[in-house]
Design a protein around this motif. Structure first.
Motif, PDB file in Angstrom:
ATOM      1  N   CYS A  39       6.741   3.019   4.823  1.00  0.00           N
ATOM      2  CA  CYS A  39       7.850   3.209   5.766  1.00  0.00           C
ATOM      3  C   CYS A  39       7.608   2.571   7.121  1.00  0.00           C
TER       4      CYS A  39
ATOM      5  N   ILE B 256      12.896  14.649   8.183  1.00  0.00           N
ATOM      6  CA  ILE B 256      11.888  13.648   7.836  1.00  0.00           C
ATOM      7  C   ILE B 256      10.501  14.289   7.790  1.00  0.00           C
TER       8      ILE B 256
ATOM      9  N   ALA C 219      17.804   9.507   7.109  1.00  0.00           N
ATOM     10  CA  ALA C 219      17.945  10.856   7.654  1.00  0.00           C
ATOM     11  C   ALA C 219      19.254  11.004   8.412  1.00  0.00           C
TER      12      ALA C 219
ATOM     13  N   LEU D 266      12.543   8.984  -0.926  1.00  0.00           N
ATOM     14  CA  LEU D 266      11.145   8.630  -0.698  1.00  0.00           C
ATOM     15  C   LEU D 266      11.091   7.180  -0.239  1.00  0.00           C
ATOM     16  N   ASP D 267      10.523   6.965   0.950  1.00  0.00           N
ATOM     17  CA  ASP D 267      10.429   5.636   1.547  1.00  0.00           C
ATOM     18  C   ASP D 267       8.970   5.200   1.511  1.00  0.00           C
TER      19      ASP D 267
ATOM     20  N   TRP E 171      20.118  12.403   4.369  1.00  0.00           N
ATOM     21  CA  TRP E 171      19.064  12.531   3.367  1.00  0.00           C
ATOM     22  C   TRP E 171      17.910  13.357   3.917  1.00  0.00           C
TER      23      TRP E 171
ATOM     24  N   LEU F 115       6.672  12.831   7.384  1.00  0.00           N
ATOM     25  CA  LEU F 115       5.888  11.593   7.392  1.00  0.00           C
ATOM     26  C   LEU F 115       4.483  11.876   6.886  1.00  0.00           C
TER      27      LEU F 115
ATOM     28  N   GLY G  37       9.384   3.389  10.587  1.00  0.00           N
ATOM     29  CA  GLY G  37      10.401   4.378  10.243  1.00  0.00           C
ATOM     30  C   GLY G  37      11.843   3.931  10.261  1.00  0.00           C
TER      31      GLY G  37
ATOM     32  N   GLY H 256       8.624   9.853   4.234  1.00  0.00           N
ATOM     33  CA  GLY H 256       8.201   8.491   4.560  1.00  0.00           C
ATOM     34  C   GLY H 256       6.689   8.395   4.466  1.00  0.00           C
TER      35      GLY H 256
ATOM     36  N   VAL I 131      14.070  13.122   3.824  1.00  0.00           N
ATOM     37  CA  VAL I 131      13.263  11.927   3.606  1.00  0.00           C
ATOM     38  C   VAL I 131      11.771  12.229   3.701  1.00  0.00           C
TER      39      VAL I 131
ATOM     40  N   ASP J  23      13.884   2.518   8.090  1.00  0.00           N
ATOM     41  CA  ASP J  23      14.664   2.953   6.932  1.00  0.00           C
ATOM     42  C   ASP J  23      14.715   4.477   6.832  1.00  0.00           C
ATOM     43  N   SER J  24      13.590   5.129   7.037  1.00  0.00           N
ATOM     44  CA  SER J  24      13.542   6.597   6.934  1.00  0.00           C
ATOM     45  C   SER J  24      14.483   7.246   7.937  1.00  0.00           C
TER      46      SER J  24
END
Length: 206
Positions: free
Chosen positions: A46, A88, A56, A42-43, A60, A90, A49, A64, A62, A51-52
């Motif tokens: 974010c 991901i 990924a 969990l970001d 991971w 979002l 993006g 975000g 993710v 880090d997300s």
């Protein structure tokens, strides 16, 4: 400020340029997360993006979260370009008012600081509660203003102990993996070199 005013603040901020952030993963997150076995991440906050997307790419799954639809749109475009849309999700959300459901092996709050309203205590408490047993909570803050940021020279940044004190860990047991101040080299907007000071908090839920 009302929720709509906070959201508009960030929409205006992202409208200033086609890209606000570098798009690269934050250094300390990469250092901590690189050796981990990928799971659910969990970001928080974010942005566009960086880090997300990196998480990924490491395998991971993710989630975000950000308040700005503009930032999330840019993150979604980049995720599609890199073929990461299946890793991901979002979510547009004001974390001061609500929080994603579920538990995660990694919960990351990178520089979740704001000049407008941000209920950090509520967010950090929710973040801690979202960490699965054995998972990590990573909180990274600016520990001091950049040497070139004269407009915030009088702003008092919280120290590590102060930040740690705002994180309501509930009744769970936690291991301090890494807690302290760290430094990194950086380059300012006009090409000036400087050293930035960050607060780094990494906690494992036992």
């Amino acid at each position: 400020m009302t929720e709509s005013e906070v959201k508009q603040h960030w929409e205006d901020r992202y409208a200033e340029r086609d890209r606000i952030w570098s798009g690269k993963v934050n250094r300390w997150l990469a250092e901590v997360a690189a050796p981990l076995t990928p799971g659910r991440a969990l970001d928080l906050g974010c942005g566009e993006g960086g880090d997300s997307l990196w998480l990924a790419e490491q395998g991971w799954q993710v989630v975000g979260v950000d308040i700005s639809e503009t930032a999330l749109g840019r993150a979604a475009e980049e995720a599609a370009r890199r073929g990461l849309t299946d890793r991901i999700r979002l979510v547009q959300m004001n974390l001061s008012e609500s929080f994603p459901e579920g538990s995660f092996d990694l919960v990351s709050a990178q520089f979740l600081q704001s000049m407008v309203h941000l209920d950090r205590e509520r967010i950090f408490a929710s973040a801690a509660g979202a960490v699965a047993p054995g998972g990590l909570l990573i909180v990274i803050d600016h520990g001091a203003a950049p040497p070139w940021a004269h407009h915030v020279k009088d702003h008092v940044f919280p120290g590590v102990d102060e930040v740690l004190g705002t994180i309501d860990l509930g009744a769970g047991r936690w291991e301090r993996v890494r807690v302290g101040t760290v430094e990194r080299d950086a380059v300012g907007p006009d090409g000036q070199a400087g050293v930035l000071i960050d607060n780094l908090i990494v906690l494992r839920r036992v």
